[in-house]
Design an enzyme around this catalytic site. Structure first.
Site, PDB file in Angstrom:
ATOM      1  N   LYS A 178       0.875  -1.180   0.000  1.00 30.23           N
ATOM      2  CA  LYS A 178       0.000   0.000   0.000  1.00 30.23           C
ATOM      3  C   LYS A 178       0.908   1.224   0.000  1.00 30.23           C
ATOM      4  O   LYS A 178       1.447   1.615   1.031  1.00 30.23           O
ATOM      5  CB  LYS A 178      -0.880  -0.025   1.252  1.00 30.23           C
ATOM      6  CG  LYS A 178      -2.226   0.663   1.138  1.00 30.23           C
ATOM      7  CD  LYS A 178      -2.183   2.144   0.883  1.00 30.23           C
ATOM      8  CE  LYS A 178      -1.867   2.962   2.106  1.00 30.23           C
ATOM      9  NZ  LYS A 178      -1.592   4.376   1.776  1.00 30.23           N
ATOM     10  N   GLU A 218       9.601   1.335  10.820  1.00 30.78           N
ATOM     11  CA  GLU A 218      10.678   2.289  10.499  1.00 30.78           C
ATOM     12  C   GLU A 218      10.040   3.669  10.598  1.00 30.78           C
ATOM     13  O   GLU A 218       9.324   4.082   9.689  1.00 30.78           O
ATOM     14  CB  GLU A 218      11.191   2.067   9.078  1.00 30.78           C
ATOM     15  CG  GLU A 218      11.740   0.690   8.811  1.00 30.78           C
ATOM     16  CD  GLU A 218      13.106   0.489   9.424  1.00 30.78           C
ATOM     17  OE1 GLU A 218      13.697   1.448   9.944  1.00 30.78           O
ATOM     18  OE2 GLU A 218      13.581  -0.650   9.392  1.00 30.78           O
ATOM     19  N   CYS A 262      14.081  10.434   6.375  1.00 27.80           N
ATOM     20  CA  CYS A 262      13.896  10.011   7.767  1.00 27.80           C
ATOM     21  C   CYS A 262      15.141  10.287   8.603  1.00 27.80           C
ATOM     22  O   CYS A 262      15.039  10.672   9.760  1.00 27.80           O
ATOM     23  CB  CYS A 262      13.518   8.547   7.831  1.00 27.80           C
ATOM     24  SG  CYS A 262      14.693   7.486   6.991  1.00 27.80           S
ATOM     25  N   GLU A 283      10.012  16.137  15.147  1.00 28.32           N
ATOM     26  CA  GLU A 283      10.353  15.916  13.738  1.00 28.32           C
ATOM     27  C   GLU A 283       9.563  16.918  12.885  1.00 28.32           C
ATOM     28  O   GLU A 283       8.340  17.001  12.989  1.00 28.32           O
ATOM     29  CB  GLU A 283       9.996  14.492  13.303  1.00 28.32           C
ATOM     30  CG  GLU A 283      10.415  14.242  11.866  1.00 28.32           C
ATOM     31  CD  GLU A 283      10.061  12.836  11.366  1.00 28.32           C
ATOM     32  OE1 GLU A 283       8.904  12.423  11.520  1.00 28.32           O
ATOM     33  OE2 GLU A 283      10.955  12.173  10.808  1.00 28.32           O
TER      34      GLU A 283
HETATM   35  P1  NAD Z   1       2.454   8.573   7.492  1.00 27.62           P
HETATM   36  O1  NAD Z   1       2.649   7.809   8.740  1.00 27.62           O
HETATM   37  O2  NAD Z   1       1.454   9.661   7.475  1.00 27.62           O
HETATM   38  O3  NAD Z   1       2.025   7.601   6.291  1.00 27.62           O
HETATM   39  C1  NAD Z   1       2.817   6.514   5.911  1.00 27.62           C
HETATM   40  C2  NAD Z   1       1.940   5.469   5.269  1.00 27.62           C
HETATM   41  O4  NAD Z   1       1.011   4.980   6.231  1.00 27.62           O
HETATM   42  C3  NAD Z   1       1.094   5.979   4.096  1.00 27.62           C
HETATM   43  O5  NAD Z   1       1.046   4.987   3.109  1.00 27.62           O
HETATM   44  C4  NAD Z   1      -0.273   6.162   4.725  1.00 27.62           C
HETATM   45  O6  NAD Z   1      -1.337   6.062   3.810  1.00 27.62           O
HETATM   46  C5  NAD Z   1      -0.314   5.016   5.713  1.00 27.62           C
HETATM   47  N1  NAD Z   1      -1.226   5.194   6.845  1.00 27.62           N
HETATM   48  C6  NAD Z   1      -1.605   6.356   7.439  1.00 27.62           C
HETATM   49  N2  NAD Z   1      -2.456   6.095   8.463  1.00 27.62           N
HETATM   50  C7  NAD Z   1      -2.611   4.748   8.517  1.00 27.62           C
HETATM   51  C8  NAD Z   1      -3.349   3.872   9.365  1.00 27.62           C
HETATM   52  N3  NAD Z   1      -4.089   4.322  10.364  1.00 27.62           N
HETATM   53  N4  NAD Z   1      -3.259   2.553   9.138  1.00 27.62           N
HETATM   54  C9  NAD Z   1      -2.490   2.063   8.148  1.00 27.62           C
HETATM   55  N5  NAD Z   1      -1.776   2.843   7.303  1.00 27.62           N
HETATM   56  C10 NAD Z   1      -1.825   4.169   7.487  1.00 27.62           C
HETATM   57  O7  NAD Z   1       3.900   9.065   7.084  1.00 27.62           O
HETATM   58  P2  NAD Z   1       4.293  10.025   5.884  1.00 27.62           P
HETATM   59  O8  NAD Z   1       3.891  11.402   6.260  1.00 27.62           O
HETATM   60  O9  NAD Z   1       3.793   9.437   4.603  1.00 27.62           O
HETATM   61  O10 NAD Z   1       5.884   9.880   5.854  1.00 27.62           O
HETATM   62  C11 NAD Z   1       6.736  10.656   6.589  1.00 27.62           C
HETATM   63  C12 NAD Z   1       7.201   9.901   7.815  1.00 27.62           C
HETATM   64  O11 NAD Z   1       7.868   8.694   7.422  1.00 27.62           O
HETATM   65  C13 NAD Z   1       8.219  10.673   8.627  1.00 27.62           C
HETATM   66  O12 NAD Z   1       7.897  10.577   9.977  1.00 27.62           O
HETATM   67  C14 NAD Z   1       9.533   9.956   8.331  1.00 27.62           C
HETATM   68  O13 NAD Z   1      10.511  10.102   9.312  1.00 27.62           O
HETATM   69  C15 NAD Z   1       9.073   8.550   8.176  1.00 27.62           C
HETATM   70  N6  NAD Z   1      10.073   7.755   7.448  1.00 27.62           N
HETATM   71  C16 NAD Z   1      10.840   6.859   8.156  1.00 27.62           C
HETATM   72  C17 NAD Z   1      11.823   6.111   7.496  1.00 27.62           C
HETATM   73  C18 NAD Z   1      12.689   5.120   8.263  1.00 27.62           C
HETATM   74  O14 NAD Z   1      13.373   4.311   7.624  1.00 27.62           O
HETATM   75  N7  NAD Z   1      12.693   5.132   9.570  1.00 27.62           N
HETATM   76  C19 NAD Z   1      12.012   6.279   6.116  1.00 27.62           C
HETATM   77  C20 NAD Z   1      11.223   7.202   5.436  1.00 27.62           C
HETATM   78  C21 NAD Z   1      10.241   7.933   6.119  1.00 27.62           C
END
Ligand code: NAD
Length: 499
Positions: free
Chosen positions: A196, A271, A305, A402
């Site tokens: 997804k 992650e 990230c 963050e």
């Molecule tokens: P997000 O958590 O808003 O969304 C990530 C994914 O989760 C999307 O596909 C979204 O549709 C899905 N999602 C949202 N709510 C959900 C739920 N209740 N149930 C299931 N899926 C759900 O994150 P974002 O804004 O897309 O990405 C940015 C974040 O990702 C930052 O916090 C960043 O640090 C983190 N990130 C971490 C790494 C790592 O390796 N640690 C790498 C890249 C990004």
């Protein structure tokens, strides 16, 4: 300052055809039409340029059922290790062949400069190639087994088996790379998968689905359903036939996912977010450290990230480093991703732009000094000028939360102990970088930093053989490397009595 929108006439004909097509969900090797759609917005202009499916619980169920069939009864479960290696290598080759298409889609969808998008496309192919090396090398252990029964003979060993159906949920910041970090080890391990992608940037995942089919990966092994997190994402986490959730995204969403996944006791890899410190000691090569600290935060407009969003500088060189990083920030050219001169693209969406700008405005209102000179451009697109701020306190939101944008807080420290304490004073523990020419200092500081990765005299580039992941509220489990593969395997113990 004004910024030109993306020039769509620069796009290759394949990219143009791709964005004009209607996209459904890739389930059981077929394209299923989407019953509802979401607009795809160009972050450089805030204008829609394509549409993706808004997946529902029913779409997720169909995808999970297909993955379950492929794992238990279909060709997916019968793929030999050598066949999986060949398929991964073929997919890597197809990603490289379609690098122009994938890079253009990524740049349009996410806003990142085209050059950076190309680096990510080839990086994703590299991860495929690395993971292709594993399938025939997956093996258990054969310890000597001696039971206390006279005359008995036992033989015991362990098998490493795929966990089953994997639900992978990824963010928008480096979309293709994040998808491949899940897909490649899942396939290498012999799992089947439902991916997804993020609703803000799903196009490269959809393009990847086409390559999965072209590579000859059997139907149902890889399924891709686009849509919102609260609908498609949540349904995937809740589905009883999913054995493991591999999630990359924010800490807040990771906590929700972990709670929901507990109800069916799924395996979970998280992650999550970070607030990674960069430590610059006075004995560092300062010009290199200045460029490195700037790259650590401004690459991909801070939407990485492991972004080095807190910079701690030893007091004797504080001004030189802070001013140097601010000058570097002011020199970066903001622009739409397809413009070859762009070094810094827009943020992903309007919400993120307001959020990032809000952090800068509130910090200034409470006494922080902005060292950078540029104001955010007047544009419909989601551009934010890079900001370097000093006169901030360790407890400020700017230092603790963050932000996920091109915003850097710079603070001084006096000695090594203070630097370590400040670096560790965070709820996150994803990464850190350390700049010093003293080998003994590096080895004293490095083990005491509470995080999943430390980069020394370099930015924190990922490498396929090196695991990536965090501690504390940055999550648990690892992507990449052998540990990345291990997350998709479980151990079966075998005990045989021979006499
Ligand atoms: P997000 O958590 O808003 O969304 C990530 C994914 O989760 C999307 O596909 C979204 O549709 C899905 N999602 C949202 N709510 C959900 C739920 N209740 N149930 C299931 N899926 C759900 O994150 P974002 O804004 O897309 O990405 C940015 C974040 O990702 C930052 O916090 C960043 O640090 C983190 N990130 C971490 C790494 C790592 O390796 N640690 C790498 C890249 C990004």
């Amino acid at each position: 300052m004004t910024i030109s929108a993306n020039d769509y006439s620069r796009l290759g004909s394949t990219t143009r055809a791709f964005i004009e097509r209607s996209h459904g969900h890739f389930i059981d090797g077929q394209w299923n039409a989407a019953s509802a759609t979401l607009a795809v917005i160009d972050p450089a202009s805030a204008q829609p340029f394509s549409a993706i499916g808004a997946g529902s619980e029913a779409d997720i169920d169909a995808a999970v059922q297909a993955a379950h069939r492929a794992f238990h009864h279909g060709a997916g479960g019968d793929l030999t290790p050598l066949a999986r290696e060949a398929l991964l290598l073929r997919l890597a080759g197809l990603i490289e062949r379609d690098a122009d298409l994938l890079a253009e889609l990524e740049s349009l969808d996410n806003g990142m400069p085209l050059d950076f998008a190309r680096i990510n496309v080839f990086g994703a192919a590299g991860v495929m190639r690395y993971m292709a090396g594993w399938p025939s090398r997956i093996c258990g252990e054969t310890p000597e087994v001696k039971m206390p029964f006279p005359g008995s003979q036992f033989f015991g060993y362990t098998r490493r088996e795929p966990v089953g159906v994997v639900g992978a949920i990824v963010p928008w910041n480096v979309p293709l790379m994040m998808a491949v970090w899940k897909l490649a080890p899942a396939l290498a391990a012999g799992c089947t998968l439902v991916l997804k992608p993020a609703e803000d940037a799903s196009l490269t995942a959809l393009a990847l689905a086409g390559l999965v089919a072209e590579a000859g990966i059997p139907a149902g092994v890889v399924n891709i359903v686009t849509g919102l997190g609260r609908d498609a994402g949540q349904a995937l986490v809740a589905h009883p036939l999913v054995a493991k959730i591999s999630f990359t995204g924010s800490t807040a969403t990771g906590k929700q996912i972990n709670r929901l996944a507990t109800e069916t006791l799924k395996k979970v890899t998280l992650e999550l977010g970070g607030k990674s410190p960069t430590l610059v000691f006075a004995d560092a090569d300062l010009p290199k450290a200045i460029t490195g600290a700037a790259n650590a935060i401004f690459t991909n407009s801070g939407q990485i990230c492991v972004a080095g969003s807190r910079l701690y500088v030893q007091r004797k060189c504080f001004e030189q480093v802070a001013e140097g990083v601010a000058r570097h920030a002011d020199s970066l050219r903001l622009g739409a991703g397809l413009d070859p001169a762009s070094q810094l693209g827009p943020l992903i969406n309007a919400r993120q732009r307001e959020l990032v700008q809000g952090y800068v405005d509130r910090a200034r209102a409470s006494g922080a000094t902005l060292l950078t000179r540029r104001a955010s451009p007047d544009s419909e697109g989601y551009f934010v000028a890079p900001a370097v701020l000093v006169d901030v306190r360790q407890s400020d939101p700017l230092v603790q939360e963050e932000i996920f944008g091109p915003v850097l807080a710079v603070l001084p420290f006096d000695d090594q102990e203070e630097a370590i304490a400040l670096a560790n004073d965070s709820r996150y523990g994803l990464a850190a970088s350390l700049w010093s020419e003293s080998l003994s200092r590096v080895h004293q500081v490095l083990p005491r930093l509470k995080c999943g990765k430390v980069s020394v005299n370099t930015a924190g580039f990922p490498y396929p053989a090196l695991p990536e992941g965090g501690t504390r509220q940055s999550g648990f489990g690892r992507d990449l490397g052998r540990e990345g593969l291990d997350g998709y395997l479980e151990t079966k113990t075998v005990l045989i009595q021979a006499s």
